[in-house]
Design a protein around this motif. Structure first.
Motif, PDB file in Angstrom:
ATOM      1  N   SER A  71      79.079  44.237  58.507  1.00  0.00           N
ATOM      2  CA  SER A  71      80.336  43.595  58.105  1.00  0.00           C
ATOM      3  C   SER A  71      81.361  44.604  57.592  1.00  0.00           C
ATOM      4  CB  SER A  71      80.074  42.499  57.063  1.00  0.00           C
ATOM      5  OG  SER A  71      79.239  41.501  57.606  1.00  0.00           O
ATOM      6  N   ALA A  72      81.474  45.731  58.270  1.00  0.00           N
ATOM      7  CA  ALA A  72      82.450  46.754  57.890  1.00  0.00           C
ATOM      8  C   ALA A  72      83.867  46.209  58.006  1.00  0.00           C
ATOM      9  CB  ALA A  72      82.282  47.997  58.763  1.00  0.00           C
ATOM     10  N   TYR A  73      84.106  45.398  59.028  1.00  0.00           N
ATOM     11  CA  TYR A  73      85.399  44.751  59.232  1.00  0.00           C
ATOM     12  C   TYR A  73      85.147  43.305  59.625  1.00  0.00           C
ATOM     13  CZ  TYR A  73      87.080  49.529  59.366  1.00  0.00           C
ATOM     14  OH  TYR A  73      87.355  50.828  59.047  1.00  0.00           O
ATOM     15  N   THR A  74      85.894  42.414  59.010  1.00  0.00           N
ATOM     16  CA  THR A  74      85.817  40.997  59.362  1.00  0.00           C
ATOM     17  C   THR A  74      87.233  40.450  59.440  1.00  0.00           C
ATOM     18  OG1 THR A  74      85.647  40.324  57.052  1.00  0.00           O
ATOM     19  CG2 THR A  74      83.563  40.648  58.240  1.00  0.00           C
ATOM     20  N   GLY A  75      87.405  39.412  60.223  1.00  0.00           N
ATOM     21  CA  GLY A  75      88.719  38.797  60.333  1.00  0.00           C
ATOM     22  C   GLY A  75      88.726  37.733  61.403  1.00  0.00           C
ATOM     23  N   SER A  76      89.915  37.433  61.894  1.00  0.00           N
ATOM     24  CA  SER A  76      90.065  36.415  62.930  1.00  0.00           C
ATOM     25  C   SER A  76      90.560  37.071  64.210  1.00  0.00           C
ATOM     26  CB  SER A  76      91.037  35.327  62.473  1.00  0.00           C
ATOM     27  OG  SER A  76      92.307  35.883  62.219  1.00  0.00           O
ATOM     28  N   TYR A  77      90.361  36.353  65.302  1.00  0.00           N
ATOM     29  CA  TYR A  77      90.857  36.839  66.578  1.00  0.00           C
ATOM     30  C   TYR A  77      91.456  35.681  67.356  1.00  0.00           C
ATOM     31  CZ  TYR A  77      86.739  34.837  68.868  1.00  0.00           C
ATOM     32  OH  TYR A  77      85.781  33.965  69.339  1.00  0.00           O
ATOM     33  N   GLN A  78      92.316  36.045  68.292  1.00  0.00           N
ATOM     34  CA  GLN A  78      92.927  35.083  69.202  1.00  0.00           C
ATOM     35  C   GLN A  78      92.835  35.688  70.598  1.00  0.00           C
ATOM     36  OE1 GLN A  78      97.148  34.527  68.698  1.00  0.00           O
ATOM     37  NE2 GLN A  78      97.156  32.677  69.918  1.00  0.00           N
ATOM     38  N   ILE A  79      92.432  34.874  71.572  1.00  0.00           N
ATOM     39  CA  ILE A  79      92.344  35.339  72.952  1.00  0.00           C
ATOM     40  C   ILE A  79      93.414  34.635  73.764  1.00  0.00           C
ATOM     41  CG2 ILE A  79      90.927  35.381  75.037  1.00  0.00           C
ATOM     42  CD1 ILE A  79      88.477  35.599  73.167  1.00  0.00           C
ATOM     43  N   LEU A  80      94.166  35.417  74.516  1.00  0.00           N
ATOM     44  CA  LEU A  80      95.194  34.912  75.402  1.00  0.00           C
ATOM     45  C   LEU A  80      94.942  35.542  76.763  1.00  0.00           C
ATOM     46  CD1 LEU A  80      97.784  33.230  75.672  1.00  0.00           C
ATOM     47  CD2 LEU A  80      99.070  35.262  75.012  1.00  0.00           C
ATOM     48  N   GLY A  81      94.349  34.779  77.681  1.00  0.00           N
ATOM     49  CA  GLY A  81      93.965  35.328  78.985  1.00  0.00           C
ATOM     50  C   GLY A  81      92.874  36.370  78.804  1.00  0.00           C
ATOM     51  N   THR A  82      93.173  37.629  79.174  1.00  0.00           N
ATOM     52  CA  THR A  82      92.203  38.718  79.007  1.00  0.00           C
ATOM     53  C   THR A  82      92.569  39.609  77.821  1.00  0.00           C
ATOM     54  OG1 THR A  82      93.411  40.117  80.565  1.00  0.00           O
ATOM     55  CG2 THR A  82      91.601  38.771  81.462  1.00  0.00           C
ATOM     56  N   ARG A  83      93.546  39.193  77.036  1.00  0.00           N
ATOM     57  CA  ARG A  83      93.986  39.978  75.876  1.00  0.00           C
ATOM     58  C   ARG A  83      93.408  39.358  74.603  1.00  0.00           C
ATOM     59  NH1 ARG A  83      98.032  43.377  74.075  1.00  0.00           N
ATOM     60  NH2 ARG A  83      99.055  42.727  72.148  1.00  0.00           N
ATOM     61  N   ILE A  84      92.989  40.213  73.682  1.00  0.00           N
ATOM     62  CA  ILE A  84      92.499  39.754  72.385  1.00  0.00           C
ATOM     63  C   ILE A  84      93.353  40.395  71.305  1.00  0.00           C
ATOM     64  CG2 ILE A  84      90.730  41.573  72.296  1.00  0.00           C
ATOM     65  CD1 ILE A  84      88.973  39.539  70.697  1.00  0.00           C
ATOM     66  N   GLU A  85      93.714  39.595  70.312  1.00  0.00           N
ATOM     67  CA  GLU A  85      94.466  40.085  69.163  1.00  0.00           C
ATOM     68  C   GLU A  85      93.636  39.808  67.916  1.00  0.00           C
ATOM     69  OE1 GLU A  85      98.379  38.411  69.191  1.00  0.00           O
ATOM     70  OE2 GLU A  85      98.795  39.176  71.197  1.00  0.00           O
ATOM     71  N   TYR A  86      93.481  40.840  67.105  1.00  0.00           N
ATOM     72  CA  TYR A  86      92.688  40.760  65.886  1.00  0.00           C
ATOM     73  C   TYR A  86      93.601  40.839  64.669  1.00  0.00           C
ATOM     74  CZ  TYR A  86      88.926  42.675  68.883  1.00  0.00           C
ATOM     75  OH  TYR A  86      88.010  42.924  69.869  1.00  0.00           O
ATOM     76  N   VAL A  87      93.235  40.127  63.620  1.00  0.00           N
ATOM     77  CA  VAL A  87      93.830  40.312  62.294  1.00  0.00           C
ATOM     78  C   VAL A  87      92.656  40.356  61.328  1.00  0.00           C
ATOM     79  CG1 VAL A  87      95.349  39.402  60.505  1.00  0.00           C
ATOM     80  CG2 VAL A  87      95.930  39.068  62.916  1.00  0.00           C
ATOM     81  N   ASP A  88      92.440  41.545  60.729  1.00  0.00           N
ATOM     82  CA  ASP A  88      91.303  41.614  59.807  1.00  0.00           C
ATOM     83  C   ASP A  88      91.683  41.006  58.465  1.00  0.00           C
ATOM     84  OD1 ASP A  88      92.434  43.560  58.095  1.00  0.00           O
ATOM     85  OD2 ASP A  88      91.157  45.173  58.801  1.00  0.00           O
TER      86      ASP A  88
END
Length: 152
Positions: free
Chosen positions: A98-115
């Motif tokens: 658990s070095a980094y945790t957060g949320s992600y959103q997938i749009l097509g083949t792209r992923i966006e993370y917000v830790d």
């Protein structure tokens, strides 16, 4: 008792309709394909659960997880990133769980993370390969993962 608050049922029904309308509008974005709809968790479009019920699904088998949900690892296994079906991720580095945790959103083949500290990053999927933050991740156990380990 139903007559003691005649507007309560009407208000709840309007809330569900409003929620469904807002969810459908927010996810539509003028796109013609479900691949263009953002994915936050277990459904492929935000309106899927909102139109079914005012409460979120309770069982894990209610909705199929997004195809990219699961464990993604670097070839050396040092970085391991679990994309959870609820739109969260948990990344381990070496011995540090658990070095980094957060949320992600997938749009097509792209992923966006917000830790969880507010830092954001993105990546791109190419079948069983994920390019993210200068690293190459592989779906754990895939042919691409086995090949990458052999090439090391």
């Amino acid at each position: 008792m139903a007559n003691s608050r005649p507007g309560a049922l009407f208000g709840a029904a309007c809330g569900v309709l409003l929620l469904a309308g807002c969810s459908a509008e927010a996810g539509s974005g003028g796109a013609a394909s479900d691949d263009a709809a953002p994915h936050w968790g277990p459904t492929s479009t935000p309106s899927a659960t909102a139109t079914q019920s005012a409460t979120p699904p309770t069982g894990a088998g209610d909705v199929s997880p997004h195809p990219y949900v699961g464990m993604w690892v670097t070839a050396d296994g040092h970085i391991r990133q679990m994309l959870l079906a609820n739109g969260r991720y948990d990344e381990a580095r070496g011995e540090r769980e658990s070095a980094y945790t957060g949320s992600y959103q997938i749009l097509g083949t792209r992923i966006e993370y917000v830790d969880d500290t507010g830092f954001s990053a993105d990546g791109t999927f190419d079948e069983d390969v994920l390019h993210h933050a200068g690293y190459v991740f592989y779906r754990e156990g895939s042919d691409a993962h086995r090949q990458a380990r052999e090439e090391r």
